[in-house]
Scaffold this motif. Structure first.
Motif, mmCIF file in Angstrom:
data_model
loop_
_atom_site.group_PDB
_atom_site.id
_atom_site.type_symbol
_atom_site.label_atom_id
_atom_site.label_comp_id
_atom_site.label_asym_id
_atom_site.label_seq_id
_atom_site.Cartn_x
_atom_site.Cartn_y
_atom_site.Cartn_z
ATOM 1 N N LEU A 180 0.802 -1.209 0.000
ATOM 2 C CA LEU A 180 0.000 0.000 0.000
ATOM 3 C C LEU A 180 0.840 1.266 0.000
ATOM 4 C CD1 LEU A 180 -2.952 -0.895 2.348
ATOM 5 C CD2 LEU A 180 -2.942 -0.715 -0.117
ATOM 6 N N SER A 181 2.151 1.129 -0.215
ATOM 7 C CA SER A 181 3.047 2.279 -0.306
ATOM 8 C C SER A 181 2.820 3.298 0.802
ATOM 9 C CB SER A 181 2.875 2.958 -1.673
ATOM 10 O OG SER A 181 3.242 2.094 -2.700
ATOM 11 N N GLY A 182 2.566 2.856 1.992
ATOM 12 C CA GLY A 182 2.412 3.764 3.120
ATOM 13 C C GLY A 182 0.979 4.004 3.536
ATOM 14 N N LEU A 183 -0.001 3.656 2.701
ATOM 15 C CA LEU A 183 -1.390 3.887 3.080
ATOM 16 C C LEU A 183 -1.787 3.053 4.297
ATOM 17 C CD1 LEU A 183 -3.342 4.178 -0.294
ATOM 18 C CD2 LEU A 183 -3.175 5.907 1.478
ATOM 19 N N ALA A 184 -1.360 1.805 4.340
ATOM 20 C CA ALA A 184 -1.711 0.959 5.484
ATOM 21 C C ALA A 184 -1.158 1.553 6.768
ATOM 22 C CB ALA A 184 -1.170 -0.451 5.272
ATOM 23 N N ARG A 185 0.112 1.947 6.741
ATOM 24 C CA ARG A 185 0.734 2.525 7.933
ATOM 25 C C ARG A 185 -0.032 3.774 8.377
ATOM 26 N NH1 ARG A 185 5.213 1.921 6.321
ATOM 27 N NH2 ARG A 185 6.256 0.482 7.706
ATOM 28 N N ALA A 186 -0.467 4.582 7.412
ATOM 29 C CA ALA A 186 -1.189 5.803 7.741
ATOM 30 C C ALA A 186 -2.553 5.496 8.361
ATOM 31 C CB ALA A 186 -1.363 6.658 6.487
ATOM 32 N N PHE A 187 -3.264 4.528 7.814
ATOM 33 C CA PHE A 187 -4.575 4.178 8.370
ATOM 34 C C PHE A 187 -4.435 3.578 9.768
ATOM 35 C CE2 PHE A 187 -6.453 4.431 4.022
ATOM 36 C CZ PHE A 187 -7.567 5.185 4.337
ATOM 37 N N PHE A 188 -3.396 2.772 9.998
ATOM 38 C CA PHE A 188 -3.185 2.223 11.337
ATOM 39 C C PHE A 188 -2.903 3.358 12.329
ATOM 40 C CE2 PHE A 188 -1.556 -1.893 9.246
ATOM 41 C CZ PHE A 188 -2.833 -2.404 9.188
ATOM 42 N N TYR A 189 -2.080 4.303 11.906
ATOM 43 C CA TYR A 189 -1.762 5.429 12.779
ATOM 44 C C TYR A 189 -3.023 6.229 13.102
ATOM 45 C CZ TYR A 189 0.232 9.844 14.384
ATOM 46 O OH TYR A 189 0.528 10.957 15.114
ATOM 47 N N ALA A 190 -3.936 6.340 12.132
ATOM 48 C CA ALA A 190 -5.167 7.100 12.333
ATOM 49 C C ALA A 190 -6.149 6.383 13.255
ATOM 50 C CB ALA A 190 -5.831 7.386 10.988
ATOM 51 N N GLY A 191 -5.951 5.067 13.475
ATOM 52 C CA GLY A 191 -6.807 4.370 14.413
ATOM 53 C C GLY A 191 -7.521 3.156 13.874
ATOM 54 N N ALA A 192 -7.201 2.711 12.652
ATOM 55 C CA ALA A 192 -7.829 1.504 12.104
ATOM 56 C C ALA A 192 -7.173 0.266 12.688
ATOM 57 C CB ALA A 192 -7.713 1.499 10.587
ATOM 58 N N ARG A 193 -7.980 -0.779 12.948
ATOM 59 C CA ARG A 193 -7.426 -2.044 13.416
ATOM 60 C C ARG A 193 -6.983 -2.919 12.255
ATOM 61 N NH1 ARG A 193 -10.857 0.929 16.831
ATOM 62 N NH2 ARG A 193 -11.310 -0.151 18.771
ATOM 63 N N ALA A 194 -7.731 -2.850 11.155
ATOM 64 C CA ALA A 194 -7.434 -3.725 10.020
ATOM 65 C C ALA A 194 -7.910 -3.067 8.738
ATOM 66 C CB ALA A 194 -8.103 -5.084 10.190
ATOM 67 N N LEU A 195 -7.265 -3.435 7.642
ATOM 68 C CA LEU A 195 -7.661 -2.979 6.311
ATOM 69 C C LEU A 195 -8.025 -4.182 5.462
ATOM 70 C CD1 LEU A 195 -5.818 -0.561 7.367
ATOM 71 C CD2 LEU A 195 -5.359 -0.112 4.955
ATOM 72 N N LEU A 196 -9.068 -4.030 4.660
ATOM 73 C CA LEU A 196 -9.383 -4.980 3.609
ATOM 74 C C LEU A 196 -9.083 -4.292 2.292
ATOM 75 C CD1 LEU A 196 -12.703 -6.508 4.960
ATOM 76 C CD2 LEU A 196 -10.643 -7.791 4.406
ATOM 77 N N VAL A 197 -8.115 -4.834 1.553
ATOM 78 C CA VAL A 197 -7.648 -4.157 0.350
ATOM 79 C C VAL A 197 -7.588 -5.140 -0.807
ATOM 80 C CG1 VAL A 197 -6.311 -2.444 1.625
ATOM 81 C CG2 VAL A 197 -5.247 -4.578 0.990
ATOM 82 N N THR A 198 -7.576 -4.590 -2.013
ATOM 83 C CA THR A 198 -7.628 -5.427 -3.209
ATOM 84 C C THR A 198 -6.257 -5.597 -3.829
ATOM 85 O OG1 THR A 198 -8.300 -3.431 -4.386
ATOM 86 C CG2 THR A 198 -10.025 -4.982 -3.803
ATOM 87 N N HIS A 199 -6.046 -6.768 -4.413
ATOM 88 C CA HIS A 199 -4.786 -7.091 -5.075
ATOM 89 C C HIS A 199 -4.834 -6.787 -6.569
ATOM 90 C CE1 HIS A 199 -1.366 -8.860 -3.033
ATOM 91 N NE2 HIS A 199 -2.154 -9.455 -2.181
ATOM 92 N N TRP A 200 -6.006 -6.629 -7.139
ATOM 93 C CA TRP A 200 -6.122 -6.332 -8.572
ATOM 94 C C TRP A 200 -7.459 -5.651 -8.816
ATOM 95 C CZ3 TRP A 200 -5.318 -11.382 -6.818
ATOM 96 C CH2 TRP A 200 -6.460 -12.181 -6.704
ATOM 97 N N ALA A 201 -7.690 -5.253 -10.056
ATOM 98 C CA ALA A 201 -8.925 -4.567 -10.419
ATOM 99 C C ALA A 201 -10.106 -5.460 -10.069
ATOM 100 C CB ALA A 201 -8.928 -4.242 -11.912
ATOM 101 N N VAL A 202 -10.938 -5.006 -9.159
ATOM 102 C CA VAL A 202 -11.925 -5.870 -8.543
ATOM 103 C C VAL A 202 -13.240 -5.866 -9.316
ATOM 104 C CG1 VAL A 202 -12.719 -4.047 -7.001
ATOM 105 C CG2 VAL A 202 -13.035 -6.419 -6.350
ATOM 106 N N ASP A 203 -13.866 -7.045 -9.400
ATOM 107 C CA ASP A 203 -15.207 -7.165 -9.959
ATOM 108 C C ASP A 203 -16.195 -6.721 -8.880
ATOM 109 O OD1 ASP A 203 -17.109 -8.720 -12.038
ATOM 110 O OD2 ASP A 203 -17.747 -9.163 -9.977
ATOM 111 N N SER A 204 -17.040 -5.728 -9.185
ATOM 112 C CA SER A 204 -17.859 -5.122 -8.140
ATOM 113 C C SER A 204 -18.895 -6.073 -7.570
ATOM 114 C CB SER A 204 -18.543 -3.868 -8.670
ATOM 115 O OG SER A 204 -17.671 -2.782 -8.585
ATOM 116 N N ALA A 205 -19.478 -6.926 -8.401
ATOM 117 C CA ALA A 205 -20.461 -7.873 -7.875
ATOM 118 C C ALA A 205 -19.796 -8.819 -6.877
ATOM 119 C CB ALA A 205 -21.091 -8.661 -9.023
#
Length: 858
Positions: free
Chosen positions: A774-799
């Protein structure tokens, strides 16, 4: 013209690119006094004090008609801003200075060349090589035309351009420029001058990198001889040449010849700079690396131990030595493992430093207690850097020109600054432990990690070097580590092969997911520590390098009957790692303690707030955009933040053209919100999915914060390539809202979230395999107070994203004790095993999400 000659003489000796002060100002009385103060403060590293003076000088000259001096003042302001890491502000200052020079003096004035060099150097530092090149080329052309082809300033420009090419491995372009510069400086400064020694060294390094050792050796030896004659046998520049010659011998496996050269370089640096100076530690690592290459582990081990104790061991040297010593019994196994994880953690800290620096700059702009302490730390760091440079310059002078009393004062002040910084960091740790854990985390040891793991968990971490890698595993009662005979480049190629076929619709284009590659990577990466992990329900993985782009849950633990099943339903029968383990990813080893060390019992009172379907083209705001093309909505390639950065901000027209609208994300958010009983007012779509809305929302009230949009996640390049989430672009951009929610802005949000969902385009991998997760996004969200992130590895199918998220949250709500990673695991397997559609078996459909952070719900 005389002023440009003065600049060349002042900086040509070390062939730098920057100009602090335009000499035109030195003849203006009070302006000269102001300029002198700016110079003095900058030389002392007090850039924050210099900045208001530079800004005031610009403001004063704005009211005059003297555009030439205004251009010089803007150049100085840009230099000060760049020294503070504020490249986004330095760039427009340089550009305006350039425009003013052109208006006042014409396009070909030699006075324009320094600002061209400054701006090009800024781009080069940011790895914006395509933008730096034409500026260096133009500066060279201007100087050749205005000063003549043999002027020293032309030599400086040739060196600058050649250095740019060399950084891009364009050796064929760089070599003739270095040779031209060398010829110029031979004539201008003499065959035995310092600039000639530097250029001989540059040429020697280039030819050495090309493997032309016979050509490289005489060049490096000539450089060494000149420096030895000019500067004396104990000069740090002599140590640099000795090191370069020793490296050449080592590459030729002439270890007996390399050893005394490395040893002499180490002795010079320790004597001149002190044993704890970074250059001395580098020399220590170099000598240890020689012993390691030669198979002399007993000789390498005490040197590695010294480097580990100082917190400055190089992983490529230390890890093989520690591994061999632990296996041979020369070091207790637990001590070898502890030292190894220390080395890995400190290496990861330096890689993340740019992201932390960006946050610190933003925090320092505030007016609270944290801002005060951060500013003081930055000022002390700048002063320390300046004192360090002064120390090197002092020992570089001939004995008759040295001021020993001043050197003693500088050394005493350097020790005082170090003590003050240590006290300040202790204060930060007491008053702001979250920031301290982010900016200067203390490495965890084995004894710290084990109690943080559950009985059914295993932690697996990786360290990757050029020539090899290591996998390390820890459970509550055991530990082990193994070598992986694949280096960084080989693993990057493996990950790219693995990821083929993992975009929606890729199979139809002949790029199906290859199970044989998945099995091969499992054998290489996880099988070596399988004895520790096989019976554990949950794996916590700390990837490195290219492995940050690897979805570990898609590894295959046994060979499959067919590498590419036909029909696609054959993927259901693969021995997916996910069948055996729930998998979560941690951005660093230290984050385990940050996330688990102080569990929080409180949680947000409202279920979810979501942001999606942002408007990237403001002209579309308020229009009915429909939902056509939903399947292709997120087919954008992962784009670097630098692609959209122009001047002091974002190139909004480029963003609007490049980012496809995401109407499908509106349906996704509404569906998830409906399942969770979320009020419609908590789902922000279209123009309302903006930075302004995010920053003004009471985010700490929500258990889930959901972003369904594009992610721009390039490498963390200082000042420019900060990762971000793309939100609606405002008609009039501002500091509050320019359409990109950057990592440093994320870190200032106040969250209390069980989950942050980034259902975006390829948010985890960055723009290339090897980008930090996440090039630093995960670290930033954890610092802001998130316990966990759910993130995508590739272009996601919305359904699929809608089903996976709704199912994960529903399972966790029904059985909180199962934990986050297990809930996601069950949701993915349910979709994989759903036979209502053959497409559900395709891993690109059921497996795009990964959990980052805390797995359990406390």
């Amino acid at each position: 013209m005389p002023s440009c000659k003065r600049v060349a003489i002042a900086i040509g000796a070390v062939l730098l690119t920057s100009v602090l002060l335009h000499p035109a100002l030195a003849q203006k009385g009070d302006l000269a006094a102001e300029s002198g103060r700016i110079i003095a403060l900058s030389r002392a590293g007090k850039y924050r004090e210099a900045l208001p003076l530079a800004q005031a000088m610009v403001a004063r000259l704005e009211a005059t008609s003297n555009k030439r001096d205004l251009a010089a003042a803007l150049t100085n302001l840009g230099q000060t801003l760049a020294s503070l890491g504020r490249d986004a502000e330095a760039e427009p200052a340089y550009k305006r200075a350039m425009a003013l020079y052109e208006t006042a003096l014409g396009l070909d004035s030699v006075e324009i060349a320094p600002v061209l060099n400054n701006l090009a150097a800024l781009y080069q530092r940011q790895q914006r090589y395509a933008e730096a090149e034409p500026l260096f080329v133009r500066a060279l052309a201007i100087r050749e035309k205005g000063l003549g082809a043999t002027h020293p300033d032309v030599g400086q420009s040739l060196n600058n351009l050649a250095t740019l090419y060399e950084r891009q491995d364009r050796h064929a372009d760089a070599e003739p420029l270095f040779k031209r510069a060398l010829a110029i400086y031979r004539k201008a400064a003499g065959n035995d001058s310092a600039p000639v020694a530097t250029l001989l060294n540059n040429l020697g390094q280039l030819t050495k990198s090309d493997g032309r050792f016979d050509q490289a050796e005489p060049l490096i030896r000539q450089s060494l001889a000149i420096r030895d004659k000019l500067l004396g046998a104990d000069h740090p520049d002599v140590a640099r040449s000795l090191n370069n010659l020793a490296d050449l011998k080592q590459r030729q496996q002439r270890y007996d010849e390399a050893e005394p050269l490395f040893a002499r370089a180490l002795a010079i640096r320790e004597r001149a700079l002190g044993p704890n100076h970074p250059d001395a530690v580098t020399a220590l690592n170099n000598l240890a690396g020689l012993y390691q290459s030669a198979g002399r582990i007993p000789d390498a081990l005490p040197l590695v131990a010294r480097a580990v104790d100082r917190g400055q061991a190089q992983p490529k040297v230390a890890l093989p030595v520690l591994f061999a010593a632990g296996r041979a019994g020369a070091l207790p196994a637990e001590k070898a493992f502890d030292d190894a994880i220390d080395v890995i953690q400190r290496g990861a800290q330096s890689q993340a430093a740019a992201a932390v620096d960006k946050l610190a700059v933003r925090l320092a702009a505030g007016n609270d207690r944290l801002a005060e302490l951060v500013r003081k730390d930055q000022d002390l760091a700048a002063e320390s850097e300046t004192l360090d440079r002064n120390a090197i310059a002092a020992v570089s002078r001939p004995a008759g020109q040295r001021d020993l009393a001043a050197e003693k004062r500088d050394k005493a002040r350097l020790a005082t600054v170090a003590a003050e910084r240590a006290g300040l960091r202790a204060m930060l740790a007491r008053e702001f432990p979250d920031f301290a854990a982010l900016s200067n985390p203390l490495p965890l040891r084995l004894a710290d990690i084990r109690p943080l793991l559950a009985e059914d968990e295993a932690l697996v971490a990786f360290a990757i070097m050029e020539q090899g890698a290591f996998v390390l595993a820890v459970t509550r009662d055991r530990f082990d580590w193994r070598q992986i005979p694949r280096g960084a480049d080989a693993l990057a190629r493996d990950v790219m092969r693995f990821r083929r076929g993992l975009a929606p619709g890729a199979a139809a284009e002949g790029a199906a997911f290859d199970l044989a590659v998945a099995a091969e990577l499992y054998t290489a990466l996880l099988a070596p520590v399988e004895a520790l992990t096989a019976d554990k329900r949950s794996l916590l993985i700390v990837p490195a390098g290219a492995l940050t782009a690897l979805p570990f849950h898609l590894l295959v633990t046994e060979p499959s009957a067919a590498a590419i099943p036909d029909p696609v339903t054959g993927y259901r029968d693969a021995a997916w790692l996910l069948r055996r383990h729930a998998v979560a990813v941690l951005p660093s080893l230290g984050s385990l303690k940050a996330l688990r060390g102080t569990p929080r019992a409180d949680r947000g009172s409202r279920p979810m707030i979501g942001f999606g379907d942002p408007v990237f083209d403001p002209s579309l705001a308020g229009t009915s955009r429909g939902s056509a093309g939903k399947q292709a909505a997120r087919n954008i390639a992962t784009l670097a933040y630098t692609d959209f950065w122009r001047g002091a901000g974002v190139d909004r027209a480029q963003l609007a053209r490049a980012l496809p609208q995401l109407p499908d994300t509106a349906d996704e958010l509404r569906a998830v919100a409906g399942d969770l009983g979320v009020a419609s007012t908590d789902v922000h779509l279209g123009s309302n999915a903006s930075e302004t809305t995010v920053k003004r929302a009471a985010l700490s009230d929500y258990r889930i914060v959901y972003f369904a949009t594009h992610g721009l996640v390039a490498g963390d390049v200082k000042g420019v390539a900060e990762p971000s989430l793309a939100l609606s672009l405002p008609a009039v951009p501002s500091t509050l809202d320019d359409g990109l929610l950057t990592a440093s802005e994320v870190a200032q949000l106040k969250l209390n979230a069980e989950f942050v969902v980034l259902s975006a385009c390829n948010t985890i991998a960055g723009d290339r395999p090897g980008a930090e997760a996440l090039s630093g996004l995960a670290r930033a969200f954890f610092y802001a107070g998130a316990r966990a992130l759910l993130v995508t590895h590739w272009a996601v199918d919305s359904a699929a994203a809608t089903r996976l998220m709704s199912d994960t949250f529903r399972r966790l709500k029904d059985r909180p004790a199962m934990g986050r990673s297990e809930a996601l695991r069950q949701a993915m397997l349910a979709l994989l095993d759903d036979r209502s559609s053959p497409a559900n078996a395709d891993p690109s459909v059921w497996a795009p999400f990964v959990l980052l952070g805390e797995t359990e719900v406390h």
